[in-house]
Motif scaffolding. Structure first.
Motif, PDB file in Angstrom:
ATOM      1  N   ARG A 161      41.750  34.130  35.173  1.00  0.00           N
ATOM      2  CA  ARG A 161      41.698  32.695  35.487  1.00  0.00           C
ATOM      3  C   ARG A 161      43.085  32.062  35.462  1.00  0.00           C
ATOM      4  O   ARG A 161      43.332  31.090  36.166  1.00  0.00           O
ATOM      5  CB  ARG A 161      40.772  31.975  34.512  1.00  0.00           C
ATOM      6  CG  ARG A 161      39.324  32.156  34.813  1.00  0.00           C
ATOM      7  CD  ARG A 161      38.402  31.319  33.918  1.00  0.00           C
ATOM      8  NE  ARG A 161      37.034  31.679  34.234  1.00  0.00           N
ATOM      9  CZ  ARG A 161      36.337  32.630  33.601  1.00  0.00           C
ATOM     10  NH1 ARG A 161      36.861  33.276  32.568  1.00  0.00           N
ATOM     11  NH2 ARG A 161      35.114  32.910  33.987  1.00  0.00           N
ATOM     12  N   LYS A 182      38.521  31.669  42.948  1.00  0.00           N
ATOM     13  CA  LYS A 182      38.882  32.748  42.015  1.00  0.00           C
ATOM     14  C   LYS A 182      37.693  33.134  41.137  1.00  0.00           C
ATOM     15  O   LYS A 182      37.578  34.276  40.718  1.00  0.00           O
ATOM     16  CB  LYS A 182      40.034  32.320  41.105  1.00  0.00           C
ATOM     17  CG  LYS A 182      41.366  32.249  41.772  1.00  0.00           C
ATOM     18  CD  LYS A 182      42.494  32.097  40.772  1.00  0.00           C
ATOM     19  CE  LYS A 182      42.305  30.958  39.808  1.00  0.00           C
ATOM     20  NZ  LYS A 182      43.471  30.749  38.914  1.00  0.00           N
ATOM     21  N   GLU A 183      36.822  32.162  40.896  1.00  0.00           N
ATOM     22  CA  GLU A 183      35.686  32.434  40.011  1.00  0.00           C
ATOM     23  C   GLU A 183      34.778  33.512  40.598  1.00  0.00           C
ATOM     24  O   GLU A 183      34.171  34.289  39.858  1.00  0.00           O
ATOM     25  CB  GLU A 183      34.917  31.147  39.737  1.00  0.00           C
ATOM     26  CG  GLU A 183      34.118  31.172  38.475  1.00  0.00           C
ATOM     27  CD  GLU A 183      34.915  31.510  37.207  1.00  0.00           C
ATOM     28  OE1 GLU A 183      34.355  32.252  36.371  1.00  0.00           O
ATOM     29  OE2 GLU A 183      36.070  31.078  37.047  1.00  0.00           O
ATOM     30  N   ILE A 207      36.380  36.729  39.629  1.00  0.00           N
ATOM     31  CA  ILE A 207      36.235  36.921  38.181  1.00  0.00           C
ATOM     32  C   ILE A 207      34.801  37.279  37.825  1.00  0.00           C
ATOM     33  O   ILE A 207      34.557  38.170  36.997  1.00  0.00           O
ATOM     34  CB  ILE A 207      36.734  35.669  37.432  1.00  0.00           C
ATOM     35  CG1 ILE A 207      38.246  35.521  37.650  1.00  0.00           C
ATOM     36  CG2 ILE A 207      36.393  35.741  35.948  1.00  0.00           C
ATOM     37  CD1 ILE A 207      38.798  34.145  37.345  1.00  0.00           C
ATOM     38  N   SER A 245      38.869  38.349  31.808  1.00  0.00           N
ATOM     39  CA  SER A 245      38.437  37.281  32.718  1.00  0.00           C
ATOM     40  C   SER A 245      39.275  36.023  32.516  1.00  0.00           C
ATOM     41  O   SER A 245      39.667  35.365  33.481  1.00  0.00           O
ATOM     42  CB  SER A 245      36.955  36.970  32.517  1.00  0.00           C
ATOM     43  OG  SER A 245      36.165  38.060  32.923  1.00  0.00           O
ATOM     44  N   GLU A 246      39.552  35.688  31.266  1.00  0.00           N
ATOM     45  CA  GLU A 246      40.392  34.516  30.975  1.00  0.00           C
ATOM     46  C   GLU A 246      41.805  34.732  31.514  1.00  0.00           C
ATOM     47  O   GLU A 246      42.414  33.810  32.060  1.00  0.00           O
ATOM     48  CB  GLU A 246      40.415  34.217  29.473  1.00  0.00           C
ATOM     49  CG  GLU A 246      39.144  33.569  28.980  1.00  0.00           C
ATOM     50  CD  GLU A 246      38.752  32.321  29.779  1.00  0.00           C
ATOM     51  OE1 GLU A 246      39.602  31.419  29.995  1.00  0.00           O
ATOM     52  OE2 GLU A 246      37.586  32.255  30.232  1.00  0.00           O
TER      53      GLU A 246
END
Length: 189
Positions: free
Chosen positions: A90, A60-61, A64, A86-87
């Motif tokens: 996550r 996922k990063e 992101i 972005s948070e």
């Protein structure tokens, strides 16, 4: 055919776009199974004009970071709003990007877009029947060359959707819809 039309009707009417997700993981294998169901969408000449990028776990990063880089200011800094988003990203179990080739022939492009949209709706409904929710997003950043390059979308391809997927923490109430009779003209003679 033996299908319970009431169940299908209720499934369609009960589906919601989910924005708040539980942190519980969603099985990648189950997503693959759901896509195997969704691929039965109508598509002219069985062109199957779709491909998928599924971001799960540590992967996922990459999604992101692609988003964050697409929001960077000229000095390279990331605005607070983008950091917050972005948070939020996550916290979502899975991200699925749906991509189609952009055929230069308008008729084929239209048919492909319709087919991919039908596939996405099939996917949403099949997932909803299993208790999995999602939201279909087409935000500005999907057009940003930085985002597209970072996730491997090639020139001549279109991002049709970024689907954020997980188990619903909150299911919104249904919003009213306009009666079809207000949008329908019946021509009988």
């Amino acid at each position: 055919m033996g299908f319970d039309s009431n169940s299908i009707d209720e499934l369609i009417k009960s589906r919601r776009s989910i924005k708040k997700f539980k942190p519980d993981p969603v099985s990648v294998d189950e997503i693959v199974e759901l896509l195997e169901v969704a691929k039965w969408a109508p598509n002219h000449k069985l062109t199957e004009p779709w491909r998928f990028l599924l971001y799960s776990g540590d992967g996922k990063e990459k999604f992101i970071q692609a988003y964050s880089q697409s929001q960077a200011l000229k000095d390279g800094s990331i605005p607070d709003k983008a950091e917050k988003k972005s948070e939020y990203f996550r916290s979502i179990p899975l991200h699925l990007v749906v991509v189609m080739p952009e055929d230069p022939r308008q008729k084929t492009w239209d048919e492909d877009y319709g087919a991919v949209s039908a596939l996405i709706q099939n996917f949403q409904l099949a997932a909803w029947a299993r208790g999995i929710g999602m939201i279909w997003r087409t935000n500005d950043w999907i057009y940003n060359p930085v985002f597209r390059d970072a996730i491997g979308v090639k020139p001549g391809e279109k991002v049709i959707a970024t689907l954020m997927i997980g188990y619903a923490e909150h299911v919104p109430e249904a919003k009213s819809r306009t009666s079809i009779m207000d949008k329908l003209k019946i021509i009988s003679e």
